[in-house]
Design a protein around this motif. Sequence first.
Motif, short mmCIF file in Angstrom:
data_model
loop_
_atom_site.label_atom_id
_atom_site.label_comp_id
_atom_site.label_asym_id
_atom_site.label_seq_id
_atom_site.Cartn_x
_atom_site.Cartn_y
_atom_site.Cartn_z
N GLY A 37 0.82 -1.34 0.31
CA GLY A 37 0.58 -0.13 -0.32
C GLY A 37 0.87 1.10 -0.08
N GLY A 38 1.91 1.27 0.69
CA GLY A 38 3.12 2.38 0.82
C GLY A 38 4.08 2.24 -0.43
N ILE A 39 3.62 1.41 -1.20
CA ILE A 39 4.32 1.91 -2.34
C ILE A 39 3.56 1.73 -3.56
CG2 ILE A 39 5.64 0.56 -4.20
CD1 ILE A 39 7.56 0.61 -2.00
N GLY A 40 2.57 1.94 -3.67
CA GLY A 40 1.14 2.05 -4.38
C GLY A 40 1.02 3.79 -4.30
N LEU A 41 1.32 4.19 -2.86
CA LEU A 41 1.03 5.36 -2.80
C LEU A 41 2.69 6.67 -3.26
CD1 LEU A 41 -0.62 5.48 1.43
CD2 LEU A 41 -1.68 6.54 -0.98
N MET A 42 3.17 6.09 -3.71
CA MET A 42 4.50 6.26 -3.56
C MET A 42 4.65 6.40 -5.04
SD MET A 42 8.71 5.07 -2.99
CE MET A 42 9.83 5.97 -3.84
N VAL A 43 4.03 5.63 -5.52
CA VAL A 43 4.04 5.52 -7.05
C VAL A 43 2.82 6.67 -7.54
CG1 VAL A 43 3.16 3.90 -9.22
CG2 VAL A 43 4.37 2.81 -7.13
N VAL A 44 2.08 6.69 -7.10
CA VAL A 44 1.08 7.85 -8.01
C VAL A 44 1.61 9.01 -6.98
CG1 VAL A 44 -1.14 8.96 -6.40
CG2 VAL A 44 -1.48 5.92 -6.56
N GLY A 45 2.63 9.42 -6.00
CA GLY A 45 3.01 10.26 -5.97
C GLY A 45 4.44 10.63 -7.08
N MET A 46 4.48 9.56 -7.22
CA MET A 46 5.38 10.67 -7.87
C MET A 46 5.09 10.85 -9.06
SD MET A 46 8.25 7.00 -6.50
CE MET A 46 9.62 7.40 -8.11
N ALA A 47 4.41 9.26 -9.69
CA ALA A 47 3.11 9.94 -11.35
C ALA A 47 2.61 11.20 -11.01
CB ALA A 47 2.15 9.09 -11.35
N LEU A 48 2.04 12.32 -9.81
CA LEU A 48 1.71 12.94 -10.16
C LEU A 48 3.00 13.94 -10.14
CD1 LEU A 48 -0.62 13.12 -6.71
CD2 LEU A 48 -1.53 13.42 -9.36
N GLY A 49 3.51 13.84 -9.16
CA GLY A 49 5.40 15.01 -9.35
C GLY A 49 5.67 15.00 -10.58
N ALA A 50 6.08 13.61 -11.51
CA ALA A 50 6.45 14.24 -13.08
C ALA A 50 5.13 14.81 -13.68
CB ALA A 50 6.28 12.69 -13.60
N MET A 51 4.29 14.57 -12.76
CA MET A 51 2.94 15.44 -13.70
C MET A 51 3.61 17.52 -14.02
SD MET A 51 -0.51 14.05 -13.91
CE MET A 51 -1.46 14.83 -14.71
N ALA A 52 3.64 17.31 -12.04
CA ALA A 52 3.73 19.00 -11.79
C ALA A 52 5.76 19.15 -12.50
CB ALA A 52 3.95 18.70 -10.57
N LEU A 53 6.40 18.04 -12.69
CA LEU A 53 7.33 18.72 -13.37
C LEU A 53 7.02 18.98 -14.85
CD1 LEU A 53 10.01 15.87 -11.60
CD2 LEU A 53 9.94 18.72 -11.13
N GLY A 54 6.24 18.32 -15.48
CA GLY A 54 6.26 18.49 -17.10
C GLY A 54 5.61 20.18 -17.30
N GLN A 55 5.02 20.20 -16.26
CA GLN A 55 3.92 21.62 -16.54
C GLN A 55 5.14 22.96 -15.47
OE1 GLN A 55 0.46 21.91 -15.36
NE2 GLN A 55 0.52 19.60 -16.15
N GLY A 56 6.46 23.14 -14.50
CA GLY A 56 6.71 23.57 -13.88
C GLY A 56 8.34 23.20 -13.59
N GLU A 57 9.42 24.11 -13.93
CA GLU A 57 10.64 24.20 -13.19
C GLU A 57 10.77 23.26 -11.92
OE1 GLU A 57 8.90 27.42 -13.76
OE2 GLU A 57 9.21 27.00 -16.03
N ILE A 58 11.76 22.30 -12.01
CA ILE A 58 11.65 21.38 -10.83
C ILE A 58 12.51 22.04 -9.77
CG2 ILE A 58 14.46 21.38 -11.99
CD1 ILE A 58 14.40 19.03 -10.99
N SER A 59 12.81 23.72 -9.47
CA SER A 59 13.90 24.25 -8.57
C SER A 59 12.07 24.92 -8.33
CB SER A 59 14.42 25.46 -9.11
OG SER A 59 15.40 25.64 -9.52
N LEU A 60 10.88 24.83 -8.38
CA LEU A 60 9.88 25.10 -8.51
C LEU A 60 9.13 24.83 -7.71
CD1 LEU A 60 7.18 27.59 -7.82
CD2 LEU A 60 6.49 26.35 -10.13
N VAL A 61 9.25 23.21 -8.03
CA VAL A 61 8.29 21.73 -7.79
C VAL A 61 9.70 21.20 -6.81
CG1 VAL A 61 7.65 19.45 -8.67
CG2 VAL A 61 6.99 21.17 -10.01
N GLU A 62 10.42 21.02 -6.27
CA GLU A 62 11.00 20.69 -5.42
C GLU A 62 10.55 21.09 -4.32
OE1 GLU A 62 12.59 17.70 -5.49
OE2 GLU A 62 13.35 17.13 -7.48
N PRO A 63 10.69 22.33 -3.99
CA PRO A 63 10.53 22.73 -2.53
C PRO A 63 8.98 22.35 -2.06
CG PRO A 63 11.38 24.77 -3.74
CD PRO A 63 11.49 22.81 -5.23
#
Length: 303
Positions: free
Chosen positions: A58-84
Amino acid sequence: MIEVRSVSLQILLLAVSAACCLGLGFVLQQNAAQRAPLNDFLSPRILLDLMKVPRWLGGIGLMVVGMALGAMALGQGEISLVEPLLATNLLFALMFSRRQTKQPLGRQGWAGLALLAGGVTVFIVAGEPRGGTATDDPLRHWLIIGVMLGLALLFTTYAKRSRLSSGPALLATAAGLLYGVQDALTRVTGQRFAEGGLAEVLTGWQPYAMVALGLTGLVLVQSAFETASLRMSLPALTAAQPLAGIACGVGFLGDRLRTDAGALAWEAAGLAGIVVGIILLGTHSAMPCGVTQPQRAAALQTP
């Protein structure tokens, strides 16, 4: 102006949603990993053993979802904005942990919350992260990535010598550095996909490096989780990832930050606030302490 604000809001929602999934996922993973055999320390076997535990899956599933959402954010914004913004995963980890430990926030919790949230805000407002042209210089690419990987290897080597003392924090720091580089490569992969589709992605080395970094980081994180509580491992992981990601973003992805003296001072203050806030929240008594080191040492003797 309206379009810029709507995109910024979308990035904010994606990044914060990713942080929520990551924070909850880390807590579930640590709850399961702390019961894994210490003989699996820094071995891929730890993943095979943990795959039998529903809570860890379950924890890995949430992590995968989080990474997918993070990848979507990184695709639209600068990494210096998304990482913080992704660093706020510790807030959600603490919220979830409080349900288990029943501990109040107290002064330390409120101070950590204010410093983390304030640090993220100050860094973004002062730096005004914006896109630019990525450098084509391969030397700069490999120099920055090499430094991050070299530091991760150094921390992992020292962690082997101090498995139950500073080892978990060192492993978590190493994993955070790898995840920061992985985030940078995620952004590059997204750009390649936008330019040439799946064929362009598969002909590059970045997606394969992303998988290798992700698996290696996962082994390091689970080894840190199995040998110590979240208080020792999660702060280091959460602090190292955005620092590595921002270094890659500014170093070779073309992210631009304000560089006048006043802005640099506020950016440094914001990053310092983020790190101190992470430490205060990560070491809060509301974080589950897990099994004790004597218990882990005794487990090492169990066949």
